[in-house]
Design a protein around this motif. Structure first.
Motif: not given
Length: 244
Positions: A183, A187-188, A190
């Motif tokens: 996750a 996230r990083e 994106r």
């Protein structure tokens, strides 16, 4: 999954080797037999051995020599050794125990005693292996957590898949950690993509100021009654990127 236990019989007497090998087979313990201390060390270093039945009085390398050699190597010293001998001299028994043997068996040992001591020694080895594997997995998971904290969030670089296969609390922790690492990585990824897009948008905006792109948009906005057309044009570019 656990493998089957393996035993090694070390005795220069062929009859003794056959006797103890047969006794181990009766206990469903696979075994190999060698006639010298050096052969024993070579085999132990090359294969997984969980129990050694070791004669003390052998020509060349004695049982004492084998025990001393095993004691010098971290992994080999964990292998339980049952000393077997036709001589029940206290000094020899004490010396063998001091060198790391777990017990003494006379060559005419009673079957019930043989079974009990072999079973206890194999269970001891199983528990030691289990503890070592557990500590190895704890270290692997700790290293992965350290990598994540230091910013190495790519799951392929901090895989704990082998730990996640465990059926205990440590396995659950490893599976949760793996999901967390995935996750964080997503996230990083994106966030980095948005930053790249923003940088590209601002670059286009700057070029547009030079080439007339934004002024063209500004004229449209002016016609629509917008009081700050260039600022709104920039805002439109940012909003467009953020929606990608």
């Amino acid at each position: 999954h656990e493998r089957f236990a393996q035993a090694l019989v070390v005795d220069d007497d062929a009859l003794s080797r056959k006797k103890f090998s047969a006794a181990l087979k009766a206990l469903n313990v696979p075994s190999q037999a060698v006639a010298s201390g050096q052969e024993a060390l070579d085999l132990i270093r090359d294969r997984d051995v969980d129990l050694v039945l070791l004669d003390i009085l052998m020509p060349g390398m004695s049982g004492f020599d084998v025990l001393a050699a095993l004691r010098k190597e971290d992994l080999l010293r964990e292998i339980p050794v049952l000393v077997i001998s036709g001589l029940e001299q206290t000094d020899d028994i004490v010396r063998a125990l001091e060198l790391g043997a777990v017990d003494f068996l006379p060559k005419d040992v009673e079957p019930a005693i043989f079974r009990a001591r072999v079973s206890a020694s194999l269970e001891q080895k199983r528990l030691r292996d289990q503890e070592r594997h557990y500590l190895d997995d704890v270290a692997r998971l700790t290293d992965a957590a350290r990598s994540l904290r230091e910013g190495v969030s790519d799951p392929s670089g901090i895989s704990v898949a082998s730990v996640a296969q465990r059926h205990d609390g440590l396995g659950v922790l490893a599976r949760v950690f793996s999901e967390l690492a995935t996750a964080v990585h997503a996230r990083e990824t994106r966030a980095r993509r948005r930053i790249d897009l923003l940088q590209g948008a601002f670059l286009l905006l700057i070029k547009g100021l030079s080439w007339g792109g934004v002024p063209a948009l500004s004229k449209i906005l002016i016609a629509s009654g917008v009081t700050n057309p260039i600022g709104v044009a920039a805002w439109v570019a940012v909003v467009t990127v953020s929606c990608v």
